[in-house]
Write an enzyme that holds these catalytic residues in place. Structure first.
Site, mmCIF file in Angstrom:
data_model
loop_
_atom_site.group_PDB
_atom_site.id
_atom_site.type_symbol
_atom_site.label_atom_id
_atom_site.label_comp_id
_atom_site.label_asym_id
_atom_site.label_seq_id
_atom_site.Cartn_x
_atom_site.Cartn_y
_atom_site.Cartn_z
ATOM 1 N N ARG A 121 -52.589 27.052 11.156
ATOM 2 C CA ARG A 121 -52.164 26.064 12.167
ATOM 3 C C ARG A 121 -53.072 26.144 13.394
ATOM 4 N NH1 ARG A 121 -45.822 27.097 10.725
ATOM 5 N NH2 ARG A 121 -45.688 25.357 9.278
ATOM 6 N N HIS A 181 -43.278 36.549 12.823
ATOM 7 C CA HIS A 181 -43.366 35.129 12.472
ATOM 8 C C HIS A 181 -42.294 34.378 13.255
ATOM 9 C CE1 HIS A 181 -44.432 31.661 10.211
ATOM 10 N NE2 HIS A 181 -43.373 31.648 9.430
ATOM 11 N N ASP A 236 -34.752 29.735 -10.446
ATOM 12 C CA ASP A 236 -33.877 29.185 -9.404
ATOM 13 C C ASP A 236 -32.438 29.238 -9.923
ATOM 14 O OD1 ASP A 236 -34.618 27.211 -6.774
ATOM 15 O OD2 ASP A 236 -32.560 27.054 -7.530
HETATM 16 N N1 APR Z 1 -31.628 32.684 -6.634
HETATM 17 C C1 APR Z 1 -32.630 31.821 -6.926
HETATM 18 N N2 APR Z 1 -32.918 30.740 -6.180
HETATM 19 C C2 APR Z 1 -32.159 30.527 -5.098
HETATM 20 C C3 APR Z 1 -31.100 31.391 -4.715
HETATM 21 C C4 APR Z 1 -30.843 32.512 -5.537
HETATM 22 N N3 APR Z 1 -29.875 33.375 -5.269
HETATM 23 N N4 APR Z 1 -30.542 30.903 -3.578
HETATM 24 C C5 APR Z 1 -31.230 29.782 -3.257
HETATM 25 N N5 APR Z 1 -32.194 29.558 -4.169
HETATM 26 C C6 APR Z 1 -33.140 28.443 -4.228
HETATM 27 C C7 APR Z 1 -32.490 27.105 -3.921
HETATM 28 O O1 APR Z 1 -31.735 26.633 -5.038
HETATM 29 C C8 APR Z 1 -33.705 26.240 -3.620
HETATM 30 O O2 APR Z 1 -34.175 25.554 -4.753
HETATM 31 O O3 APR Z 1 -34.167 28.558 -3.252
HETATM 32 C C9 APR Z 1 -34.748 27.259 -3.128
HETATM 33 C C10 APR Z 1 -35.171 27.045 -1.687
HETATM 34 O O4 APR Z 1 -35.862 25.852 -1.657
HETATM 35 P P1 APR Z 1 -35.799 24.835 -0.413
HETATM 36 O O5 APR Z 1 -34.384 24.650 0.018
HETATM 37 O O6 APR Z 1 -36.626 23.656 -0.763
HETATM 38 O O7 APR Z 1 -36.502 25.685 0.764
HETATM 39 P P2 APR Z 1 -38.084 25.869 0.986
HETATM 40 O O8 APR Z 1 -38.564 24.808 1.908
HETATM 41 O O9 APR Z 1 -38.762 26.072 -0.304
HETATM 42 O O10 APR Z 1 -38.070 27.233 1.813
HETATM 43 C C11 APR Z 1 -37.720 28.446 1.191
HETATM 44 O O11 APR Z 1 -39.176 29.743 2.548
HETATM 45 O O12 APR Z 1 -40.474 29.094 4.346
HETATM 46 C C12 APR Z 1 -39.279 29.703 3.950
HETATM 47 O O13 APR Z 1 -37.743 29.215 5.769
HETATM 48 C C13 APR Z 1 -38.081 28.918 4.435
HETATM 49 O O14 APR Z 1 -36.418 30.581 3.882
HETATM 50 C C14 APR Z 1 -37.022 29.364 3.472
HETATM 51 C C15 APR Z 1 -37.815 29.588 2.183
#
Ligand code: APR
Length: 307
Positions: free
Chosen positions: A151, A175, A33
């Site tokens: 679902r 989707h 991340d």
């Molecule tokens: N490199 C690595 N990690 C990243 C980057 C990047 N360039 N940009 C964002 N992130 C990380 C964020 O820091 C965050 O921890 O991606 C993570 C996304 O996590 P959440 O905000 O909790 O989102 P989440 O619910 O996990 O969904 C992620 O999956 O289902 C899909 O629509 C949803 O596009 C979304 C993705």
């Protein structure tokens, strides 16, 4: 040495996938991340659940990609989730940049990996991962159909007061709200659902399924993670363990189902080679029409991509 699964994005979906994979205990897991300390903290927490839950997979968190080198599977969950009032398509511009950048970095260290995309809008993000990686279509695909089908299965099980385990169903297409629940392929313990549930109720359940993601977003203020995480882990298992599972996944179609040059949800056979076969089943005329409409909606979002 255990093989390696990388999960990019230590957010809600990513951490759920990582733990589900660690629990199966056949591979080590690397979580990446951009947020400092976040993947390290999640990895430590998942490792410390191991003694209780009985797994010994090593989970590592990182802000870089060195640790991911030589991964067999890379799961892309990085990106922003939607908020109430947003459609998945509203995320396209932001997530195109993120998915493009993480794909590029991940494949530089794992050139033989299979890529499983989860970030939304899913069908379009699969195009981004395929274009950026240059990988063959068999090794780049997305998670949506298992979740959408889960679902639908949940609602049908509740309606018929049956176990979810006995409900077989299929949801195809993009989707998005135009996904297609294939009622003709839906059975409860082998009995067609149309014999158990009225046409009107089925229509309501189909509608609730299509908007199922939004229902969770409205309740939580962000998108779902338990079901998406479990669905993604099931795909990882199928590839890593060469299970040859037939599951609905987002695959690059070249003529199958009358769709050409587009990622969309269809049943596929998943094994060590990634998508080993697109399974073509007979749809009713109505279902085929709906699938074409869903393809048109996906094409519109793909058209917004910068490359
Ligand atoms: N490199 C690595 N990690 C990243 C980057 C990047 N360039 N940009 C964002 N992130 C990380 C964020 O820091 C965050 O921890 O991606 C993570 C996304 O996590 P959440 O905000 O909790 O989102 P989440 O619910 O996990 O969904 C992620 O999956 O289902 C899909 O629509 C949803 O596009 C979304 C993705």
């Amino acid at each position: 040495m255990r093989r390696k699964v990388t999960v990019i994005g230590a957010g809600m979906v990513g951490r759920t996938v990582a733990q589900e994979v660690a629990r199966r205990d056949y591979a080590d897991v690397v979580i990446v991340d951009i947020v400092e300390n976040l993947p390290q903290g999640i990895a430590l927490d998942i490792n410390q659940a191991g003694p209780v839950l009985g797994y010994e997979a090593n989970v590592v968190g990182s802000n870089g990609y060195e640790e991911t080198a030589g991964s067999s599977v890379v799961v892309v969950t990085a990106g922003v989730p939607r908020k109430p009032g947003m459609s998945r398509d509203d995320l396209v511009t932001t997530n195109e940049k993120i998915v493009g950048s993480v794909t590029e970095q991940a494949i530089a260290h794992s050139p033989d990996a299979t890529l499983i995309v989860v970030s939304n809008p899913l069908d379009a993000m699969c195009h981004v991962a395929k274009n950026v990686s240059g990988f063959p279509k068999e090794r780049v695909f997305g998670q949506a159909g298992i979740l959408d089908t889960a679902r639908f299965r949940t609602f049908i099980a509740r309606e018929t007061k049956s176990s979810v385990k006995d409900v077989q169903a299929l949801v195809l297409g993009g989707h998005g709200d135009q996904m297609v629940s294939v009622v003709s392929a839906t059975t409860v313990g082998g009995v067609p659902v149309t014999k158990l549930v009225s046409r009107d109720r089925i229509e309501e359940i189909v509608e609730r399924t299509a908007k199922g993601g939004g229902e969770v977003v409205d309740l939580l203020g962000t998108s779902a993670w338990y079901a998406p995480g479990a669905a993604t882990a099931q795909m990882v298992h199928a590839v890593m363990l060469d299970e040859k599972r037939v599951l609905p996944c987002t695959a690059y179609l070249e003529g199958e189902y009358g769709v050409d040059g587009l990622y969309m949800g269809v049943p596929v056979k998943l094994g060590a080679g990634g998508i080993e076969e697109v399974v073509e089943l007979e749809l009713t005329e109505d279902e085929q029409t709906q699938l074409q409409e869903s393809a048109d909606a996906v094409r519109e979002v793909v058209g917004v991509l910068s490359s």
